[in-house]
Design a protein around this motif. Sequence first.
Motif, PDB file in Angstrom:
ATOM      1  N   GLU A   1     101.493  25.661  77.823  1.00  0.00           N
ATOM      2  CA  GLU A   1     101.282  24.925  79.368  1.00  0.00           C
ATOM      3  C   GLU A   1     100.581  23.595  78.958  1.00  0.00           C
ATOM      4  O   GLU A   1     100.903  22.588  79.364  1.00  0.00           O
ATOM      5  CB  GLU A   1     100.462  25.776  80.156  1.00  0.00           C
ATOM      6  N   PHE A   2      99.417  23.567  77.906  1.00  0.00           N
ATOM      7  CA  PHE A   2      98.773  22.371  77.790  1.00  0.00           C
ATOM      8  C   PHE A   2      99.124  21.796  76.363  1.00  0.00           C
ATOM      9  O   PHE A   2      98.180  21.296  75.751  1.00  0.00           O
ATOM     10  CB  PHE A   2      97.195  22.877  77.749  1.00  0.00           C
ATOM     11  N   ASN A   3     100.406  22.017  76.030  1.00  0.00           N
ATOM     12  CA  ASN A   3     100.961  21.396  74.868  1.00  0.00           C
ATOM     13  C   ASN A   3     100.508  19.711  74.665  1.00  0.00           C
ATOM     14  O   ASN A   3     100.501  19.049  75.380  1.00  0.00           O
ATOM     15  CB  ASN A   3     102.492  21.296  74.694  1.00  0.00           C
ATOM     16  N   GLY A   4      99.727  19.933  73.537  1.00  0.00           N
ATOM     17  CA  GLY A   4      99.240  18.536  73.216  1.00  0.00           C
ATOM     18  C   GLY A   4      97.683  18.352  73.396  1.00  0.00           C
ATOM     19  O   GLY A   4      97.030  17.460  72.673  1.00  0.00           O
ATOM     20  N   ARG A   5      97.204  18.980  74.302  1.00  0.00           N
ATOM     21  CA  ARG A   5      95.653  18.942  74.767  1.00  0.00           C
ATOM     22  C   ARG A   5      94.971  19.738  73.808  1.00  0.00           C
ATOM     23  O   ARG A   5      93.764  19.213  73.345  1.00  0.00           O
ATOM     24  CB  ARG A   5      95.513  19.281  76.103  1.00  0.00           C
ATOM     25  N   PHE A   6      95.499  20.993  73.356  1.00  0.00           N
ATOM     26  CA  PHE A   6      94.922  21.895  72.480  1.00  0.00           C
ATOM     27  C   PHE A   6      95.633  22.199  71.248  1.00  0.00           C
ATOM     28  O   PHE A   6      97.015  22.002  71.062  1.00  0.00           O
ATOM     29  CB  PHE A   6      94.612  23.263  73.130  1.00  0.00           C
ATOM     30  N   VAL A   7      94.885  22.297  70.207  1.00  0.00           N
ATOM     31  CA  VAL A   7      95.450  22.395  68.677  1.00  0.00           C
ATOM     32  C   VAL A   7      95.087  23.873  68.263  1.00  0.00           C
ATOM     33  O   VAL A   7      93.892  24.321  68.423  1.00  0.00           O
ATOM     34  CB  VAL A   7      95.192  21.421  67.776  1.00  0.00           C
ATOM     35  N   ARG A   8      96.056  24.654  67.821  1.00  0.00           N
ATOM     36  CA  ARG A   8      95.612  25.984  67.099  1.00  0.00           C
ATOM     37  C   ARG A   8      95.048  25.895  65.638  1.00  0.00           C
ATOM     38  O   ARG A   8      95.373  25.329  64.950  1.00  0.00           O
ATOM     39  CB  ARG A   8      96.809  26.864  67.068  1.00  0.00           C
ATOM     40  N   ILE A   9      93.784  26.589  65.810  1.00  0.00           N
ATOM     41  CA  ILE A   9      93.194  26.285  64.447  1.00  0.00           C
ATOM     42  C   ILE A   9      93.163  27.876  63.714  1.00  0.00           C
ATOM     43  O   ILE A   9      92.759  27.958  62.676  1.00  0.00           O
ATOM     44  CB  ILE A   9      91.657  26.108  64.621  1.00  0.00           C
ATOM     45  N   HIS A  10      93.569  28.939  64.461  1.00  0.00           N
ATOM     46  CA  HIS A  10      93.352  30.275  63.973  1.00  0.00           C
ATOM     47  C   HIS A  10      94.287  31.045  65.070  1.00  0.00           C
ATOM     48  O   HIS A  10      94.598  30.655  66.087  1.00  0.00           O
ATOM     49  CB  HIS A  10      91.891  30.751  64.137  1.00  0.00           C
TER      50      HIS A  10
ATOM     51  N   ARG B   1      97.090  28.980  57.219  1.00  0.00           N
ATOM     52  CA  ARG B   1      98.481  28.554  57.495  1.00  0.00           C
ATOM     53  C   ARG B   1      98.194  27.369  58.537  1.00  0.00           C
ATOM     54  O   ARG B   1      99.110  26.811  58.847  1.00  0.00           O
ATOM     55  CB  ARG B   1      99.154  29.812  58.445  1.00  0.00           C
ATOM     56  N   CYS B   2      97.143  27.282  59.257  1.00  0.00           N
ATOM     57  CA  CYS B   2      96.812  26.154  60.012  1.00  0.00           C
ATOM     58  C   CYS B   2      96.179  24.929  59.413  1.00  0.00           C
ATOM     59  O   CYS B   2      96.123  23.753  60.145  1.00  0.00           O
ATOM     60  CB  CYS B   2      95.885  26.543  61.387  1.00  0.00           C
ATOM     61  N   VAL B   3      95.613  24.973  58.053  1.00  0.00           N
ATOM     62  CA  VAL B   3      94.938  23.836  57.649  1.00  0.00           C
ATOM     63  C   VAL B   3      95.508  22.565  57.416  1.00  0.00           C
ATOM     64  O   VAL B   3      95.298  21.421  57.917  1.00  0.00           O
ATOM     65  CB  VAL B   3      94.237  24.465  55.965  1.00  0.00           C
ATOM     66  N   ALA B   4      96.993  22.789  56.716  1.00  0.00           N
ATOM     67  CA  ALA B   4      97.603  21.460  56.477  1.00  0.00           C
ATOM     68  C   ALA B   4      97.938  20.732  57.954  1.00  0.00           C
ATOM     69  O   ALA B   4      97.661  19.593  57.816  1.00  0.00           O
ATOM     70  CB  ALA B   4      98.975  21.775  55.841  1.00  0.00           C
ATOM     71  N   GLY B   5      98.547  21.382  58.834  1.00  0.00           N
ATOM     72  CA  GLY B   5      98.737  20.680  59.909  1.00  0.00           C
ATOM     73  C   GLY B   5      97.403  20.152  60.759  1.00  0.00           C
ATOM     74  O   GLY B   5      97.465  19.088  61.328  1.00  0.00           O
ATOM     75  N   LEU B   6      96.171  20.826  60.766  1.00  0.00           N
ATOM     76  CA  LEU B   6      95.120  20.396  61.171  1.00  0.00           C
ATOM     77  C   LEU B   6      94.584  19.155  60.675  1.00  0.00           C
ATOM     78  O   LEU B   6      93.914  18.497  60.997  1.00  0.00           O
ATOM     79  CB  LEU B   6      94.236  21.535  61.184  1.00  0.00           C
ATOM     80  N   ARG B   7      94.752  19.098  59.063  1.00  0.00           N
ATOM     81  CA  ARG B   7      94.186  17.928  58.478  1.00  0.00           C
ATOM     82  C   ARG B   7      95.059  16.627  58.992  1.00  0.00           C
ATOM     83  O   ARG B   7      94.372  15.531  59.134  1.00  0.00           O
ATOM     84  CB  ARG B   7      94.642  18.214  57.054  1.00  0.00           C
TER      85      ARG B   7
END
Length: 243
Positions: free
Chosen positions: A185-194, A231-237
């Motif tokens: 629903e809030f695509n772009g506002r929140f990022v998954r870290i785990h 699995r989230c580290v690369a995208g989060l960087r």
Amino acid sequence: MKVVIADDEPLARERLRLLLAEHAGVELMAEADNGLAALQACAEHQPDLVLLDIAMPGVDGLEAARHLAAFDPRPAVVFCTAYDAHALSAFEAAAIDYLMKPIRPERLAAALERARTFIAGRETQGPVAPNRQARTHLCARLRGSLRLIPIEEVHYLQAEEKYVVVHHARGEDLIEESLKSLEEEFNGRFVRIHRNCLVARHELIELKRVGDGHVQAILRHGKAPLEVSRRCVAGLRETVKNL
């Protein structure tokens, strides 16, 4: 049939009140002059039907309907409005009817019949997730009342058993929604870290590698760092680089 009226115009509420009085078996439980008050009334009285204006201050009728669609038991929603431009959005918010002001007695009678049909089949329907634009608030229900949390005040969302804990500027609240649906629903506002955590993009300050090789996210308003899954580290960087 238990009914709640929500309209910011006193004369509009009075007209609906008088029209409802002509129908046996209809009980008016409460009136509200804005969307937040309407949601509070519905949490308290659990109505079968909500007669809902669209253009109201604060939380408008469309957003109130999106929250009501997740209530259990879910009330029937009938929009009562002076504008026909919102009809498509109204039905996407799971409304069962759309009445134009001034409300005609025969149209209200037809809407009440639709509501009776809806109520009769409600036990097999359950809550729905209507097609909708992103809400401006999250809704936490608290022992017969509720709290609306502005999305811009949310720091992060963390799954905990069947609930999601909303960490926000005024504290913490539990909501009965899934992280997956909130992420969509809030695509772009929140990022998954785990797998169990979404963080507001504007809250991220940096990623920090700790001694055991794990990575932690440092938040602008976080009391403590949050664990980042491998699995989230690369995208989060990449996300932090572009902030």
